[in-house]
Design an enzyme around this catalytic site. Structure first.
Site, PDB file in Angstrom:
ATOM      1  N   ARG A  42      25.868  51.627  39.826  1.00 31.67           N
ATOM      2  CA  ARG A  42      25.995  50.263  39.295  1.00 31.67           C
ATOM      3  C   ARG A  42      27.031  50.230  38.179  1.00 31.67           C
ATOM      4  NH1 ARG A  42      22.778  48.409  35.511  1.00 31.67           N
ATOM      5  NH2 ARG A  42      20.870  49.351  36.310  1.00 31.67           N
ATOM      6  N   TYR A  94      37.281  24.700  42.778  1.00 27.94           N
ATOM      7  CA  TYR A  94      36.504  25.210  43.912  1.00 27.94           C
ATOM      8  C   TYR A  94      35.025  24.840  43.703  1.00 27.94           C
ATOM      9  CZ  TYR A  94      33.982  28.320  46.965  1.00 27.94           C
ATOM     10  OH  TYR A  94      33.105  28.805  47.896  1.00 27.94           O
ATOM     11  N   ASP A 165      42.369  30.969  38.842  1.00 31.46           N
ATOM     12  CA  ASP A 165      41.872  31.339  40.171  1.00 31.46           C
ATOM     13  C   ASP A 165      43.083  31.437  41.093  1.00 31.46           C
ATOM     14  OD1 ASP A 165      40.800  31.447  42.732  1.00 31.46           O
ATOM     15  OD2 ASP A 165      39.159  30.048  42.311  1.00 31.46           O
ATOM     16  N   LYS A 190      38.636  36.340  50.728  1.00 34.45           N
ATOM     17  CA  LYS A 190      39.678  35.600  51.438  1.00 34.45           C
ATOM     18  C   LYS A 190      40.834  36.543  51.825  1.00 34.45           C
ATOM     19  CE  LYS A 190      36.750  32.433  50.457  1.00 34.45           C
ATOM     20  NZ  LYS A 190      36.826  31.541  49.309  1.00 34.45           N
TER      21      LYS A 190
HETATM   22  C1  LIG Z   1      35.995  31.182  48.256  1.00 37.76           C
HETATM   23  C2  LIG Z   1      36.542  30.826  46.939  1.00 37.76           C
HETATM   24  C3  LIG Z   1      35.841  31.122  45.756  1.00 37.76           C
HETATM   25  C4  LIG Z   1      34.455  31.748  45.768  1.00 37.76           C
HETATM   26  O1  LIG Z   1      34.461  33.026  46.310  1.00 37.76           O
HETATM   27  P1  LIG Z   1      33.209  33.662  47.125  1.00 37.76           P
HETATM   28  O2  LIG Z   1      33.724  34.995  47.515  1.00 37.76           O
HETATM   29  O3  LIG Z   1      32.925  32.735  48.268  1.00 37.76           O
HETATM   30  O4  LIG Z   1      32.061  33.734  46.193  1.00 37.76           O
HETATM   31  C5  LIG Z   1      36.443  30.785  44.569  1.00 37.76           C
HETATM   32  N1  LIG Z   1      37.647  30.173  44.507  1.00 37.76           N
HETATM   33  C6  LIG Z   1      38.337  29.873  45.627  1.00 37.76           C
HETATM   34  C7  LIG Z   1      39.658  29.200  45.501  1.00 37.76           C
HETATM   35  C8  LIG Z   1      37.814  30.183  46.871  1.00 37.76           C
HETATM   36  O5  LIG Z   1      38.495  29.857  47.983  1.00 37.76           O
END
Ligand SMILES: *Cc1c(COP(=O)(O)O)cnc(C)c1O
Length: 365
Positions: A42, A94, A165, A190
């Protein structure tokens, strides 16, 4: 190392006496006590270490932390803030992270959500307790572009940190730290994962400071860490990230042009289009325009649903960034409070042959 080389060689940390060429997966949750050994997975694991080192280099930061999801990564930033802090965030943030602020940190943090395409809105939102400005550019799902350099200046003037982000752009097309950001966040689910089979998240810091030490504590004590398998597969996937991104962006640009000229389409949102309101700023802070686009179909939600149902190669599913093309009517995923137009379709353009994608869209229209 240049980006393509770094993506391939940047994560190999091999300590085995057998000297395998590729770093093995270390599943052990615990490590034999020695003066410099790791202790418990962890807190630390060789595969997570390798991934974090790679992510820091890709985003040109001093250090990185990997999490079990993008939302866990984003929430770690909010958790590391002092209670009572104020955040300025985009109105189209998001939705999962907006929900984190509104539901998990309700009563702990204050937040103001503004349209960040107009800098005045940000300037006017600062309060004495503003500690963080959160930017998402390009944004989801309208691909709005925020001038990251300008917001970084505003944040600095007001004594706040800037977090970005960077999920849509990926470090291949945009390095927020170079543009003045203090923290970069990714949903590794992603483009980093790239095959719609890993959930993960990451934070990268410009410099290791007191705030970052708190983020480390949230990671280690909060415990939302990725498994060694997930870290291994992320390192493996990132090897092809630069070439995947080039393919995604090339396809998305051509499909955006095709849709812009189609009589069945009201409007297309893609920062690579000259007609996009954020194009000029995007061109100064991105080296490519990414693989996501949205468009509004003539005929409302029903026409949008019908179009999607006739497609063969675009899978009707949420998420983005995989080699396979994904498509969805976004408002349906975001729920009843969404500001997204009901006829808006978001496309994560994949790496199938471009002609197959264009022919598929054509027959569906
Ligand atoms: C998918 C996404 C998130 C969240 O990520 P998870 O892996 O689904 O928790 C945050 N910001 C953007 C722009 C995203 O596309």
């Amino acid at each position: 190392m240049r980006l393509e080389t770094l993506a391939i060689h940047g994560a190999n940390i091999i300590t085995d006496s057998e000297k395998p060429a590729i770093q093995p997966i270390t599943l052990s949750t615990t490590f034999i006590h020695q003066p410099d050994s790791m202790i418990y997975s962890r807190a630390n694991n060789p595969n997570r270490n390798a991934l974090e080192k790679l992510l820091a280099k890709l985003e040109k930061g001093e250090d990185a932390t990997a999490f079990s999801s993008g939302n866990a990564a984003g929430a770690a930033v909010f958790q590391a803030l002092e209670p009572g802090s104020h955040i300025i965030a985009p109105d189209d943030m998001y939705h999962g992270l907006k929900n984190a602020i509104l539901q998990l940190f309700n009563g702990v943090l204050e937040a103001t959500f503004v349209d960040m395409t107009d800098l005045k809105n940000i300037e006017n939102a600062f309060q004495a307790n503003t500690k963080l400005v959160w930017v998402e550019s390009p944004s989801n799902p309208l691909l709005k572009i925020t001038d990251i350099r300008a917001v970084a200046k505003l944040a600095k003037q007001n004594g706040a940190m800037l977090a970005c982000d960077n999920t849509f752009a990926s470090p291949v097309f945009q390095n927020p730290i170079d543009l003045g950001a203090d923290i970069v966040m990714h949903s590794s689910t992603k483009y980093f994962g790239g095959h719609s089979d890993i959930l993960g998240g990451a934070l990268i810091t410009k410099s290791v400071d007191d705030f970052w030490e708190k983020v480390r504590i949230v990671q280690r004590v909060g415990g939302a860490v990725p498994s060694p398998f997930d870290c291994y597969y992320l390192c493996r996937s990132i090897k092809t990230l630069p070439y995947r991104m080039k393919g995604h962006a090339e396809h998305a640009g051509i499909i955006a042009d095709y849709l812009s000229q189609h009589s069945g389409v009201e409007q297309v949102y893609y920062p690579g289009l000259k007609s996009h309101s954020g194009h000029d700023i995007a061109a100064t802070q991105m080296t490519g325009f990414g693989g996501i686009l949205s468009f509004q179909v003539k005929g409302g939600a029903e026409a949008a649903n019908n179009l999607i149902s006739r497609l063969h190669y675009f899978t009707n599913a949420t998420s983005l960034g995989g080699v396979e093309s994904l498509i969805e009517r976004r408002a349906a995923s975001e729920g009843p409070n969404t500001l997204t137009p009901q006829n808006l379709i978001r496309v994560s353009v994949g790496l199938e042959h471009l002609d197959d994608l264009l022919e598929d869209l054509d027959q569906a229209f």
